[in-house]
Design a protein around this motif. Structure first.
Motif, PDB file in Angstrom:
ATOM      1  N   LYS A   1      46.861   4.421  73.303  1.00  0.00           N
ATOM      2  CA  LYS A   1      46.131   4.862  74.497  1.00  0.00           C
ATOM      3  C   LYS A   1      44.623   4.869  74.240  1.00  0.00           C
ATOM      4  N   ALA A   2      44.204   5.408  73.107  1.00  0.00           N
ATOM      5  CA  ALA A   2      42.779   5.442  72.773  1.00  0.00           C
ATOM      6  C   ALA A   2      42.232   4.024  72.597  1.00  0.00           C
ATOM      7  N   THR A   3      43.006   3.163  71.977  1.00  0.00           N
ATOM      8  CA  THR A   3      42.561   1.794  71.723  1.00  0.00           C
ATOM      9  C   THR A   3      42.447   0.996  73.019  1.00  0.00           C
ATOM     10  N   TYR A   4      43.386   1.172  73.908  1.00  0.00           N
ATOM     11  CA  TYR A   4      43.380   0.413  75.158  1.00  0.00           C
ATOM     12  C   TYR A   4      42.369   0.952  76.179  1.00  0.00           C
ATOM     13  N   ASN A   5      42.087   2.250  76.126  1.00  0.00           N
ATOM     14  CA  ASN A   5      41.274   2.864  77.168  1.00  0.00           C
ATOM     15  C   ASN A   5      39.823   3.141  76.798  1.00  0.00           C
ATOM     16  N   HIS A   6      39.463   3.004  75.539  1.00  0.00           N
ATOM     17  CA  HIS A   6      38.126   3.381  75.094  1.00  0.00           C
ATOM     18  C   HIS A   6      37.517   2.294  74.211  1.00  0.00           C
ATOM     19  N   SER A   7      36.349   2.555  73.702  1.00  0.00           N
ATOM     20  CA  SER A   7      35.693   1.607  72.795  1.00  0.00           C
ATOM     21  C   SER A   7      36.429   1.578  71.459  1.00  0.00           C
ATOM     22  N   LEU A   8      36.175   0.531  70.703  1.00  0.00           N
ATOM     23  CA  LEU A   8      36.762   0.439  69.369  1.00  0.00           C
ATOM     24  C   LEU A   8      36.303   1.607  68.494  1.00  0.00           C
ATOM     25  N   ALA A   9      35.056   2.021  68.637  1.00  0.00           N
ATOM     26  CA  ALA A   9      34.538   3.150  67.856  1.00  0.00           C
ATOM     27  C   ALA A   9      35.320   4.424  68.164  1.00  0.00           C
ATOM     28  N   THR A  10      35.611   4.654  69.433  1.00  0.00           N
ATOM     29  CA  THR A  10      36.386   5.833  69.822  1.00  0.00           C
ATOM     30  C   THR A  10      37.811   5.732  69.311  1.00  0.00           C
ATOM     31  N   ALA A  11      38.383   4.538  69.371  1.00  0.00           N
ATOM     32  CA  ALA A  11      39.741   4.334  68.863  1.00  0.00           C
ATOM     33  C   ALA A  11      39.811   4.631  67.366  1.00  0.00           C
ATOM     34  N   VAL A  12      38.817   4.175  66.613  1.00  0.00           N
ATOM     35  CA  VAL A  12      38.795   4.442  65.171  1.00  0.00           C
ATOM     36  C   VAL A  12      38.630   5.934  64.909  1.00  0.00           C
ATOM     37  N   ALA A  13      37.827   6.599  65.719  1.00  0.00           N
ATOM     38  CA  ALA A  13      37.641   8.047  65.561  1.00  0.00           C
ATOM     39  C   ALA A  13      38.945   8.800  65.790  1.00  0.00           C
ATOM     40  N   ALA A  14      39.861   8.204  66.576  1.00  0.00           N
ATOM     41  CA  ALA A  14      41.155   8.838  66.853  1.00  0.00           C
ATOM     42  C   ALA A  14      42.244   8.325  65.903  1.00  0.00           C
ATOM     43  N   PHE A  15      41.856   7.696  64.800  1.00  0.00           N
ATOM     44  CA  PHE A  15      42.794   7.152  63.807  1.00  0.00           C
ATOM     45  C   PHE A  15      43.810   8.217  63.375  1.00  0.00           C
ATOM     46  N   ILE A  16      45.060   7.806  63.290  1.00  0.00           N
ATOM     47  CA  ILE A  16      46.140   8.725  62.932  1.00  0.00           C
ATOM     48  C   ILE A  16      46.630   8.389  61.526  1.00  0.00           C
ATOM     49  N   PRO A  17      46.373   9.253  60.541  1.00  0.00           N
ATOM     50  CA  PRO A  17      46.873   9.008  59.179  1.00  0.00           C
ATOM     51  C   PRO A  17      48.407   8.980  59.156  1.00  0.00           C
ATOM     52  N   ALA A  18      48.964   8.199  58.246  1.00  0.00           N
ATOM     53  CA  ALA A  18      50.410   8.059  58.135  1.00  0.00           C
ATOM     54  C   ALA A  18      51.102   9.402  57.926  1.00  0.00           C
ATOM     55  N   SER A  19      50.467  10.322  57.239  1.00  0.00           N
ATOM     56  CA  SER A  19      51.085  11.622  56.988  1.00  0.00           C
ATOM     57  C   SER A  19      51.316  12.387  58.281  1.00  0.00           C
ATOM     58  N   ILE A  20      50.470  12.196  59.278  1.00  0.00           N
ATOM     59  CA  ILE A  20      50.642  12.854  60.571  1.00  0.00           C
ATOM     60  C   ILE A  20      51.668  12.091  61.427  1.00  0.00           C
ATOM     61  N   GLN A  21      51.673  10.756  61.324  1.00  0.00           N
ATOM     62  CA  GLN A  21      52.622   9.952  62.090  1.00  0.00           C
ATOM     63  C   GLN A  21      54.064  10.305  61.726  1.00  0.00           C
TER      64      GLN A  21
ATOM     65  N   ALA B   1      31.641  -2.598  67.913  1.00  0.00           N
ATOM     66  CA  ALA B   1      32.383  -1.337  67.994  1.00  0.00           C
ATOM     67  C   ALA B   1      32.304  -0.715  69.383  1.00  0.00           C
ATOM     68  N   ASP B   2      31.346  -1.138  70.184  1.00  0.00           N
ATOM     69  CA  ASP B   2      31.209  -0.614  71.548  1.00  0.00           C
ATOM     70  C   ASP B   2      32.150  -1.291  72.541  1.00  0.00           C
ATOM     71  N   ASP B   3      32.784  -2.384  72.120  1.00  0.00           N
ATOM     72  CA  ASP B   3      33.675  -3.126  73.014  1.00  0.00           C
ATOM     73  C   ASP B   3      35.020  -2.428  73.185  1.00  0.00           C
ATOM     74  N   ASN B   4      35.644  -2.722  74.312  1.00  0.00           N
ATOM     75  CA  ASN B   4      36.994  -2.248  74.588  1.00  0.00           C
ATOM     76  C   ASN B   4      37.981  -3.308  74.113  1.00  0.00           C
ATOM     77  N   PHE B   5      39.043  -2.870  73.471  1.00  0.00           N
ATOM     78  CA  PHE B   5      40.056  -3.751  72.899  1.00  0.00           C
ATOM     79  C   PHE B   5      40.604  -4.744  73.931  1.00  0.00           C
ATOM     80  N   LEU B   6      40.969  -4.278  75.106  1.00  0.00           N
ATOM     81  CA  LEU B   6      41.544  -5.156  76.119  1.00  0.00           C
ATOM     82  C   LEU B   6      40.504  -6.109  76.689  1.00  0.00           C
ATOM     83  N   ASP B   7      39.275  -5.645  76.837  1.00  0.00           N
ATOM     84  CA  ASP B   7      38.209  -6.478  77.395  1.00  0.00           C
ATOM     85  C   ASP B   7      37.861  -7.655  76.487  1.00  0.00           C
TER      86      ASP B   7
END
Length: 81
Positions: free
Chosen positions: A59-79, A27-33
């Motif tokens: 943006k969160a997934t590409y620029n941060h750790s996987l853990a941070t990307a999951v923390a920024a998860f966007i529910p379908a109701s908001i999308q 979870a500490d890894d970066n998606f692109l890395d």
């Protein structure tokens, strides 16, 4: 459907380990890395939409750790709004 962010984080890591054939991903890894790219991101979000009814922010997934990307998860109701 799993309910907690930690369960989703584990699911994302396990999905990426299988997709990228790399058992060392954490979870500490970066998606692109770890070798993720736009098609991997689209497949991951298709999985998350089916399983958790939402998606990761690119943006969160590409620029941060996987853990941070999951923390920024966007529910379908908001999308949809």
């Amino acid at each position: 459907m799993a309910s907690s962010a930690s369960e989703m984080e584990k699911a994302v890591v396990e999905w990426l380990r299988a997709e990228l054939d790399d058992p060392e991903i954490t979870a500490d890894d970066n998606f692109l890395d770890i070798g993720g790219h736009s098609l991997t991101f689209a497949r991951l979000n298709a999985y998350l939409t089916d399983t958790y009814r939402g998606a990761l922010d690119m943006k969160a997934t590409y620029n941060h750790s996987l853990a941070t990307a999951v923390a920024a998860f966007i529910p379908a109701s908001i999308q949809a709004s």
